[in-house]
Design a protein around this motif. Structure first.
Motif, PDB file in Angstrom:
ATOM      1  N   PHE A   2       1.022  -1.234  -0.005  1.00 11.43           N
ATOM      2  CA  PHE A   2       0.037   0.051   0.028  1.00 11.43           C
ATOM      3  C   PHE A   2       0.983   1.349  -0.065  1.00 11.43           C
ATOM      4  CE2 PHE A   2      -2.391   3.413   2.400  1.00 11.43           C
ATOM      5  CZ  PHE A   2      -3.590   3.463   1.707  1.00 11.43           C
ATOM      6  N   ALA A   3       1.998   1.204   0.632  1.00  6.31           N
ATOM      7  CA  ALA A   3       2.897   2.371   0.918  1.00  6.31           C
ATOM      8  C   ALA A   3       3.291   2.818  -0.535  1.00  6.31           C
ATOM      9  CB  ALA A   3       4.024   2.367   1.722  1.00  6.31           C
ATOM     10  N   GLU A   4       3.428   4.181  -0.578  1.00  2.00           N
ATOM     11  CA  GLU A   4       3.848   4.538  -2.079  1.00  2.00           C
ATOM     12  C   GLU A   4       5.450   4.794  -1.832  1.00  2.00           C
ATOM     13  OE1 GLU A   4       1.369   8.032  -2.766  1.00  2.00           O
ATOM     14  OE2 GLU A   4      -0.023   6.673  -4.053  1.00  2.00           O
ATOM     15  N   SER A   5       6.018   4.634  -0.934  1.00  2.00           N
ATOM     16  CA  SER A   5       7.502   5.034  -0.877  1.00  2.00           C
ATOM     17  C   SER A   5       8.222   4.284   0.114  1.00  2.00           C
ATOM     18  CB  SER A   5       7.821   6.537  -0.808  1.00  2.00           C
ATOM     19  OG  SER A   5       7.482   6.981   0.390  1.00  2.00           O
TER      20      SER A   5
ATOM     21  N   ALA B  19       9.021   3.542   6.562  1.00  2.00           N
ATOM     22  CA  ALA B  19       9.807   4.017   7.434  1.00  2.00           C
ATOM     23  C   ALA B  19       9.029   4.828   8.594  1.00  2.00           C
ATOM     24  CB  ALA B  19      10.971   4.768   6.949  1.00  2.00           C
ATOM     25  N   ALA B  20       8.320   5.749   7.971  1.00  2.00           N
ATOM     26  CA  ALA B  20       7.397   6.539   8.928  1.00  2.00           C
ATOM     27  C   ALA B  20       6.639   5.521   9.677  1.00  2.00           C
ATOM     28  CB  ALA B  20       6.618   7.476   8.079  1.00  2.00           C
ATOM     29  N   VAL B  21       5.982   4.628   9.241  1.00  2.00           N
ATOM     30  CA  VAL B  21       5.213   3.705  10.235  1.00  2.00           C
ATOM     31  C   VAL B  21       5.969   2.894  11.002  1.00  2.00           C
ATOM     32  CG1 VAL B  21       3.676   1.493  10.061  1.00  2.00           C
ATOM     33  CG2 VAL B  21       3.320   3.474   8.147  1.00  2.00           C
ATOM     34  N   LEU B  22       7.065   2.686  10.699  1.00  2.00           N
ATOM     35  CA  LEU B  22       7.801   2.039  11.538  1.00  2.00           C
ATOM     36  C   LEU B  22       8.472   2.782  12.742  1.00  2.00           C
ATOM     37  CD1 LEU B  22       9.015  -0.956  11.360  1.00  2.00           C
ATOM     38  CD2 LEU B  22      11.075  -0.208  10.004  1.00  2.00           C
ATOM     39  N   ALA B  23       8.900   3.939  12.489  1.00  2.00           N
ATOM     40  CA  ALA B  23       9.136   5.139  13.283  1.00  2.00           C
ATOM     41  C   ALA B  23       8.077   5.254  14.375  1.00  2.00           C
ATOM     42  CB  ALA B  23       9.584   6.132  12.628  1.00  2.00           C
ATOM     43  N   HIS B  24       6.968   5.216  13.668  1.00  2.00           N
ATOM     44  CA  HIS B  24       5.696   5.432  14.731  1.00  2.00           C
ATOM     45  C   HIS B  24       5.386   4.193  15.761  1.00  2.00           C
ATOM     46  CE1 HIS B  24       1.533   6.244  15.884  1.00  2.00           C
ATOM     47  NE2 HIS B  24       1.204   4.928  15.581  1.00  2.00           N
TER      48      HIS B  24
ATOM     49  N   GLY C  95       2.725  11.985   7.274  1.00  2.00           N
ATOM     50  CA  GLY C  95       1.399  12.697   6.943  1.00  2.00           C
ATOM     51  C   GLY C  95       1.251  11.881   5.221  1.00  2.00           C
ATOM     52  N   SER C  96       2.003  11.837   4.815  1.00  2.00           N
ATOM     53  CA  SER C  96       1.888  11.491   3.215  1.00  2.00           C
ATOM     54  C   SER C  96       1.207   9.920   3.322  1.00  2.00           C
ATOM     55  CB  SER C  96       3.322  11.276   2.516  1.00  2.00           C
ATOM     56  OG  SER C  96       3.170  10.636   1.650  1.00  2.00           O
ATOM     57  N   PHE C  97       1.455   9.141   4.333  1.00  2.00           N
ATOM     58  CA  PHE C  97       1.053   7.839   4.659  1.00  2.00           C
ATOM     59  C   PHE C  97      -0.556   8.182   4.734  1.00  2.00           C
ATOM     60  CE2 PHE C  97      -0.016   4.054   6.922  1.00  2.00           C
ATOM     61  CZ  PHE C  97       0.199   3.140   6.083  1.00  2.00           C
TER      62      PHE C  97
ATOM     63  N   PRO D  18      16.750  16.022   4.009  1.00  2.00           N
ATOM     64  CA  PRO D  18      16.447  14.269   3.563  1.00  2.00           C
ATOM     65  C   PRO D  18      17.472  13.733   2.798  1.00  2.00           C
ATOM     66  CG  PRO D  18      14.936  15.873   2.848  1.00  2.00           C
ATOM     67  CD  PRO D  18      15.932  16.941   3.399  1.00  2.00           C
ATOM     68  N   ILE D  19      17.716  12.511   3.232  1.00  2.00           N
ATOM     69  CA  ILE D  19      18.554  11.445   2.334  1.00  2.00           C
ATOM     70  C   ILE D  19      17.399  10.501   1.837  1.00  2.00           C
ATOM     71  CG2 ILE D  19      20.508  10.175   2.165  1.00  2.00           C
ATOM     72  CD1 ILE D  19      21.600  11.681   4.395  1.00  2.00           C
ATOM     73  N   PRO D  20      17.172  10.480   0.523  1.00  2.00           N
ATOM     74  CA  PRO D  20      16.261   9.312   0.071  1.00  2.00           C
ATOM     75  C   PRO D  20      16.664   8.169   0.184  1.00  2.00           C
ATOM     76  CG  PRO D  20      16.644  10.964  -1.704  1.00  2.00           C
ATOM     77  CD  PRO D  20      17.713  11.183  -0.649  1.00  2.00           C
ATOM     78  N   LEU D  21      15.549   7.249   0.751  1.00  2.00           N
ATOM     79  CA  LEU D  21      16.177   5.666   0.677  1.00  2.00           C
ATOM     80  C   LEU D  21      16.305   5.164  -0.680  1.00  2.00           C
ATOM     81  CD1 LEU D  21      13.486   5.215   3.550  1.00  2.00           C
ATOM     82  CD2 LEU D  21      15.877   4.493   3.730  1.00  2.00           C
ATOM     83  N   GLU D  22      17.197   4.206  -0.866  1.00  2.00           N
ATOM     84  CA  GLU D  22      17.488   4.129  -2.283  1.00  2.00           C
ATOM     85  C   GLU D  22      16.759   2.693  -2.568  1.00  2.00           C
ATOM     86  OE1 GLU D  22      21.634   3.290  -2.035  1.00  2.00           O
ATOM     87  OE2 GLU D  22      22.020   5.438  -1.838  1.00  2.00           O
ATOM     88  N   ALA D  23      15.884   2.103  -1.943  1.00  2.00           N
ATOM     89  CA  ALA D  23      15.217   0.938  -2.535  1.00  2.00           C
ATOM     90  C   ALA D  23      14.315   1.257  -3.609  1.00  2.00           C
ATOM     91  CB  ALA D  23      14.179   0.341  -1.123  1.00  2.00           C
ATOM     92  N   ASN D  24      14.661   0.433  -4.685  1.00  2.00           N
ATOM     93  CA  ASN D  24      13.585   0.339  -5.729  1.00  2.00           C
ATOM     94  C   ASN D  24      11.966   0.113  -5.552  1.00  2.00           C
ATOM     95  OD1 ASN D  24      12.125   0.035  -8.274  1.00  2.00           O
ATOM     96  ND2 ASN D  24      13.871  -0.474  -9.400  1.00  2.00           N
TER      97      ASN D  24
END
Lengths: 173, 271
Positions: free
Chosen positions: B126-129, B134-139, B213-215, B257-263
């Motif tokens: 479901f996540a778009e990025s 990472a945000a959900v995990l941090a939460h 917030g994006s999530f 911010p440093i983007p995460l590199e995963a495709n």
């Protein structure tokens, strides 16, 4: 208000003038509430509906009954509103706040409990005095009801009043 | 009617409010020992981190009977990249975090006592990025750090839970604890607290906090099957406010911010 009572207000009926039936009806306005509250515990509105119905049915019987039924009805409004507030607040905590309560909720719960207790005690006292044919005034509601019922400025027709047509006259002497 | 009658009404109203305020603040006026006695019993219960970890293991064993672990190198490396970002920051935490992904369509994540976090594959799809995950995990890490998980279990199950750990894990109690965590319901203030802790973690990990917030925005925009995702939505009843919170979260002026590199497209396809 008291100083001008002779001119502004109708005289109060005295216990020896009040028939047994009127005393019982007046007392009933307070006691009926206890049964209604027991029925209405999950939803505190039925007691108010019952009080309105009792008031509408009995108010025209006499000023004494009118006063007690009105006082009983009016004094139920704030406790009913407070109980509704408690019910809505509790439902909100249950459904939306995941049982997270605040001190203000518990304070409200205790205060509403006390208000209900005081209301019950004073209603019992009022019922006792009504049965004896006496007036009993709650704070605010007593004075308000007295004004509504006994003020000469209020036109209200009671059963038996104005029904007598004067046909029989004494002889002209 | 005289003003004195209305003054009586005012006295009643003021009296009610004063008594209400008095009872609301009563614990502050009581001698400390009295206030302590009145405090809810569950507040007295607590678990050490070691006990939490032990409990977490019992619950995980129970849950893994129900869910199948997703073993997929693409997903694993994407999750590991996120964990690596958090690693330097959470290394000071008393908890040892262990992130797992299970096969399940639900958009959900479960956090267990002691730092085990289970992500559902539905959430990753479901996540778009990777930043949103990472945000959900941090939460969820926020819930652990604030001890919401263990406090919730102690509040709902209580002393029996402590006894369960001591006696080696009563199956019924562990099942109850697992069900409690699956229900995923935290209070609004706990959710807000976990958001704040999570967003601090994101900033430290050079991930923009607005990913959270994006999530939520993404959740709000989708025409979700409410039956399937009801639990998640119920747990997060004020998504709009939380979007605003994440967008206004204070970030340092030199934050980059440093983007995460995963495709991410590949990660989602791999599930």
């Amino acid at each position: 208000m008291i100083e001008n009572s002779q001119s502004i207000y109708y005289p109060l009926p005295q216990p020896n003038e009040i028939p047994e039936r009127e005393r019982e009806d007046a007392m009933g306005s307070y006691l009926m509430m206890f049964a209604a509250v027991a029925v209405a515990l999950p939803l505190p509105i039925i007691n108010l509906v019952a009080a309105v119905a009792y008031y509408m049915v009995n108010r025209r019987k006499s000023r004494f009954i009118h006063f007690h039924t009105l006082q009983s009805l009016l004094s139920q409004i704030p406790t009913t509103l407070l109980n509704w507030g408690l019910l809505i607040w509790a439902a909100q905590i249950w459904f939306f706040d995941h049982l997270e309560t605040t001190n203000y909720f518990w304070g409200y719960l205790i205060t509403v409990g006390l208000a209900n207790l005081l209301y019950f005690i004073f209603s019992l006292l009022a019922a006792y005095y009504a049965r004896k044919g006496q007036m009993y005034y709650f704070i605010f509601f007593g004075k308000f009801s007295y004004h509504q019922v006994f003020s000469r400025t209020k036109s209200f027709k009671y059963e038996g009043e104005g029904d007598i047509t004067i046909e029989n006259q004494p002889p002209k002497m | 009617m005289s003003k004195r009658v209305w003054f009586d009404f005012l006295k009643l109203a003021v009296g009610f409010v004063l008594i209400w305020v008095l009872f609301s603040n009563l614990p502050d006026y009581l001698p400390e020992s009295w206030a302590e006695r009145i405090a809810i019993e569950t507040n007295d219960l607590t678990l050490s981190v070691q006990d939490e970890e032990k409990l977490g293991e019992y619950i995980m064993e129970n849950l893994l009977d129900e869910f199948q672990l997703l073993e997929n190198p693409t997903t694993d490396s994407a999750i590991q990249e996120i964990v690596n970002r958090f690693e330097p920051i959470i290394s000071n935490s008393p908890y040892e975090y262990n992130i797992m992904v299970v096969k399940h369509d639900q958009i959900n994540a479960i956090t267990l006592p002691g730092g085990n976090i289970i992500l559902f594959s539905g959430l990753i799809e479901f996540a778009e990025s990777p930043e949103e995950v990472a945000a959900v995990l941090a939460h969820e890490i926020g819930h652990v750090e604030e001890r919401h998980i263990v406090n919730k279990l102690l509040a709902e199950i209580g002393l029996t839970l402590v006894m369960t750990i001591v006696t080696g894990g009563d199956a019924t109690i562990i099942h109850t604890a697992a069900s409690t965590l699956l229900s995923n319901v935290f209070s609004r203030s706990q959710e807000a607290e976990a958001d704040q802790t999570g967003m601090k973690l994101l900033v430290q990990a050079q991930i923009h906090p607005k990913a959270l917030g994006s999530f939520f925005n993404h959740l709000n925009e989708q025409d979700l099957d409410y039956n399937e995702n009801l639990e998640w939505m119920m747990t997060h009843p004020h998504n709009s406010n939380r979007v605003e919170e994440s967008e206004s979260f204070p970030i340092p002026s030199d934050f980059k911010p440093i983007p995460l590199e995963a495709n991410w497209t590949r990660v989602r396809q791999a599930i």
